[in-house]
Design an enzyme around this catalytic site. Sequence first.
Site, PDB file in Angstrom:
ATOM      1  N   GLU A  67       0.875  -1.079   0.190  1.00  0.00           N
ATOM      2  CA  GLU A  67      -0.002   0.272  -0.053  1.00  0.00           C
ATOM      3  C   GLU A  67       0.881   1.350   0.077  1.00  0.00           C
ATOM      4  OE1 GLU A  67      -3.344  -0.068   2.809  1.00  0.00           O
ATOM      5  OE2 GLU A  67      -3.732   1.865   2.455  1.00  0.00           O
ATOM      6  N   ARG A  68       0.624   2.117  -0.970  1.00  0.00           N
ATOM      7  CA  ARG A  68       1.313   3.307  -1.093  1.00  0.00           C
ATOM      8  C   ARG A  68       2.774   3.084  -1.249  1.00  0.00           C
ATOM      9  NH1 ARG A  68      -3.270   5.753  -2.261  1.00  0.00           N
ATOM     10  NH2 ARG A  68      -4.423   5.595  -0.379  1.00  0.00           N
ATOM     11  N   ASN A 106      -3.209  -1.554   7.681  1.00  0.00           N
ATOM     12  CA  ASN A 106      -4.529  -2.078   7.438  1.00  0.00           C
ATOM     13  C   ASN A 106      -4.471  -3.587   7.255  1.00  0.00           C
ATOM     14  OD1 ASN A 106      -5.761   0.674   7.060  1.00  0.00           O
ATOM     15  ND2 ASN A 106      -4.961   0.512   4.761  1.00  0.00           N
ATOM     16  N   LYS A 158      -3.538   0.128  13.947  1.00  0.00           N
ATOM     17  CA  LYS A 158      -4.626   1.139  13.571  1.00  0.00           C
ATOM     18  C   LYS A 158      -5.849   0.719  13.798  1.00  0.00           C
ATOM     19  CE  LYS A 158      -5.919   3.322   9.177  1.00  0.00           C
ATOM     20  NZ  LYS A 158      -5.539   3.369   7.767  1.00  0.00           N
ATOM     21  N   GLU A 215     -10.287   4.814   9.438  1.00  0.00           N
ATOM     22  CA  GLU A 215     -10.656   4.393   8.007  1.00  0.00           C
ATOM     23  C   GLU A 215     -11.024   3.224   7.689  1.00  0.00           C
ATOM     24  OE1 GLU A 215      -6.586   5.442   6.107  1.00  0.00           O
ATOM     25  OE2 GLU A 215      -7.224   7.476   5.851  1.00  0.00           O
ATOM     26  N   LYS A 265       1.496  10.586  13.615  1.00  0.00           N
ATOM     27  CA  LYS A 265       2.158  11.265  12.455  1.00  0.00           C
ATOM     28  C   LYS A 265       2.758  12.666  12.718  1.00  0.00           C
ATOM     29  CE  LYS A 265      -0.614   8.525   9.174  1.00  0.00           C
ATOM     30  NZ  LYS A 265      -1.546   8.545   7.916  1.00  0.00           N
ATOM     31  N   ASP A 281      -2.232  14.447   7.380  1.00  0.00           N
ATOM     32  CA  ASP A 281      -1.910  13.189   6.716  1.00  0.00           C
ATOM     33  C   ASP A 281      -0.546  13.360   5.824  1.00  0.00           C
ATOM     34  OD1 ASP A 281      -1.691  10.788   6.097  1.00  0.00           O
ATOM     35  OD2 ASP A 281      -3.428  10.508   5.066  1.00  0.00           O
ATOM     36  N   GLU A 293       4.248   9.135  -0.803  1.00  0.00           N
ATOM     37  CA  GLU A 293       2.638   9.149  -1.215  1.00  0.00           C
ATOM     38  C   GLU A 293       2.084  10.253  -1.661  1.00  0.00           C
ATOM     39  OE1 GLU A 293      -0.140   7.674   2.062  1.00  0.00           O
ATOM     40  OE2 GLU A 293      -1.812   8.126   0.876  1.00  0.00           O
ATOM     41  N   TRP A 348     -12.357  14.098   2.668  1.00  0.00           N
ATOM     42  CA  TRP A 348     -11.278  13.464   1.729  1.00  0.00           C
ATOM     43  C   TRP A 348     -11.479  14.219   0.690  1.00  0.00           C
ATOM     44  CZ3 TRP A 348     -12.700   7.519   1.951  1.00  0.00           C
ATOM     45  CH2 TRP A 348     -12.385   6.790   2.867  1.00  0.00           C
TER      46      TRP A 348
HETATM   47  O1  GCW Z   1      -2.344   8.612   3.878  1.00  0.00           O
HETATM   48  C1  GCW Z   1      -3.228   7.420   4.572  1.00  0.00           C
HETATM   49  C2  GCW Z   1      -3.125   6.503   3.235  1.00  0.00           C
HETATM   50  C3  GCW Z   1      -3.636   5.301   3.558  1.00  0.00           C
HETATM   51  C4  GCW Z   1      -2.924   4.688   4.855  1.00  0.00           C
HETATM   52  C5  GCW Z   1      -3.421   5.963   6.085  1.00  0.00           C
HETATM   53  C6  GCW Z   1      -2.747   5.445   7.390  1.00  0.00           C
HETATM   54  C7  GCW Z   1      -2.201   2.624   5.438  1.00  0.00           C
HETATM   55  O2  GCW Z   1      -3.636   7.170   2.230  1.00  0.00           O
HETATM   56  O3  GCW Z   1      -3.082   4.327   2.438  1.00  0.00           O
HETATM   57  O4  GCW Z   1      -3.525   3.552   5.242  1.00  0.00           O
HETATM   58  O5  GCW Z   1      -2.897   6.987   5.568  1.00  0.00           O
HETATM   59  O6  GCW Z   1      -1.755   5.759   7.697  1.00  0.00           O
HETATM   60  O7  GCW Z   1      -3.043   4.744   8.148  1.00  0.00           O
END
Ligand code: GCW
Length: 715
Positions: free
Chosen positions: A182-183, A225, A302, A306, A375, A380, A408, A558
Amino acid sequence: MKKIKGIILLLCLCTTVAAEDGHDLWLRFRLIDNPQLLATYRNTVAGFVVYGNSPTIAIIKNELNKSLSALLGKAIKENSNPIPSSLVVGTPSSSVVISSLNLNEQLSKVGAEGFVIISKTTGGKKITVIAANTDIGALHGVFDFLRLIQTHQDISNLNKISFPKIDLRILDHWDNLNRYVERGYAGISIWDWHKLPDYIDPIYTEYARANASIGINGTVLTNVNANALTLTSQYLEKAAALANIFRPYGIKVYLTARFSAPSEIGGISTSDPLNDSVQTWWKNKVQEIYKYIPDFGGFLVKANSEGQPGPQNYGRTHADGANMLADAVKPYHGVIMWRAFVYANANNEDRAKQAYEEFVPLDGKFRDNVLLQVKNGPIDFQPREPFHPLFGSMPKTPMMMEFQLTQEYLGFATHLVFLPVMFKEILQSDTYAQGKGSYVAKVIDGSLDHHSISGIAGVANIGNDINWTGHPFGQANWYGFGRLAWDEDLSAATIAEEWIRQTFSNDNAFVSPVKSFMLSSHETLVNYMTPLGLHHIMGNGHHYGPSPWSNSFARADWNPVYFHRSDSMGIGFDRSATGSNAIEQYFPEARRAWENTETCDEKYLLWFHHVAWKHKMKSGRNLWEELCYKYYNGVDSARKMKDTWVKMKPYVDSERFEHVLGLLEVQVKEAIWWRNACLLYFQTFSKMPIPSGFEKPDKTLEYYESLKFPYAPGN
Ligand code: GCW
């Protein structure tokens, strides 16, 4: 004829730098090309003695033999006793020689992972000593010593002690069990789950070695995820095989825990953290994991974010969820890294405020083996965000930094951007939580609030591409993350220089211009993507390219329009007291730099304020003109970066030269795309012309809006 061809070939080989695919990373260890230096190095390191007997010691011996011999162009071998000019490696408990050197005072400071490197004379012999309290510490010291040689430092009179201030220095892999990352923009996952545990790909050892060389000591193998199958015995056996490879390099394995695993794979009807059977299930599961992996690090989670399940599905708090898992791993000294990246669909509050509101009331309610992983910024991983207001606001909770190495939102693996500059900007931000000097770095290393555990994580940019990171310069972000995690006081300039010298060349005609564009590359990217505090205006879902007009998600937060809020009056998100008041989550002294439109640090102007198009900026230009100026400036800097690289051709092998050049050409093209698309769109609100003297966009807004990327990678 044949002979002539042969001579031509020979000439070519002598005059060009040998082709490289980048796989060797910063661990290339090519022959020292400065004859004088080579002579002094050969005089200082004629052989080595390594004391001890462990898999780590075997790694050290092999590394020294291979790497020193390559650097010095002659066989450097192990001796059984120190000879004059030996390198001597060991711990006081493994070596009488080391213990007799009286390094106790220095060693008392370096802990289990640090080291001392010191030039000494003993029994009339001049030697260089790498001493540590553990074999892992010695391994770190060995890589540091090799770095000194590879970067052409003076090693004749060393006296250095080095140890990490942050305990957990971890790479988070967002890698799925089917190898999709992912990413991820550098191929598929390097973990070949299907062939594990039977086939051990040599890449695993290379990965461990690279990480050990920069002091990374943990890896989360799986995506946040999460997939509950990760926790089944079938996959634990595979994870254990990786842990066995990583262990002698000082690297622990962590896994992501899917909160609903008890119901998904445990056959229990609930995953409520306060339910007895659920708690017992996790305890048994953890016991099983430690049978497979005796030094398992713990879980990264997590939850309720989301769409991921979490304690709130059962009416419980994040603390209830984290503590249940913390209790399960506690007997084995495991930790829980609980993510604070939480925002709710139903919540109409400014997304930037939600994590703080959720977690601050829970300060003091977490077990002592829980770290909250936050983060760097409140939205994000945007190209630029102010630091997250949670830093400094939960003094009773150890707080881990989460940086994103995979780009990303910063041009995937196509744009050259040296992220340590941005990491330093965040780490050096002052939270003022306990008065002036309460830097984010001090929150993270635990010194501000006297925590006994601390951590930092980087979302990995690694895949199975031959050069690991897709972009050859992406390696610098992996390298830089590790170096900063080890020593947050290192400057971005020092890290860039170290990396360039090891990865490309020690020639100053190369080092200096490349370092200079690396250090400005972050500002360059911010300028052509999201200047003046703009954020989250990229393509929906795949996050590729500009899309400030997007408004198609049912979920407001979003959509790019939610974040830039352009209208006929102006642009920006009012997070001041007249708006969402997110600014109030910061301590008053920190807030002061941003709260007033007139005095706000312009880097964050549109992050905190909705500002009139004609607002007068510090430059004297109005806001619209300034926005144009920044976007054009970003493109110009990207072009200059490319022009500088073109001049670097004589110093780089053609393979890497052409690769970087090709990517820089795409970067310039995409920078122009970002600039044109954003300015044409914002112009529909500002109603002002692009100032004269600037090249006009060559496409229409409709054209940019029509672009679709259904197969953009990483989504
Ligand atoms: O920035 C977003 C991303 C998701 C990511 C999420 C996260 C792993 O688009 O792909 O999921 O953050 O950090 O949980």
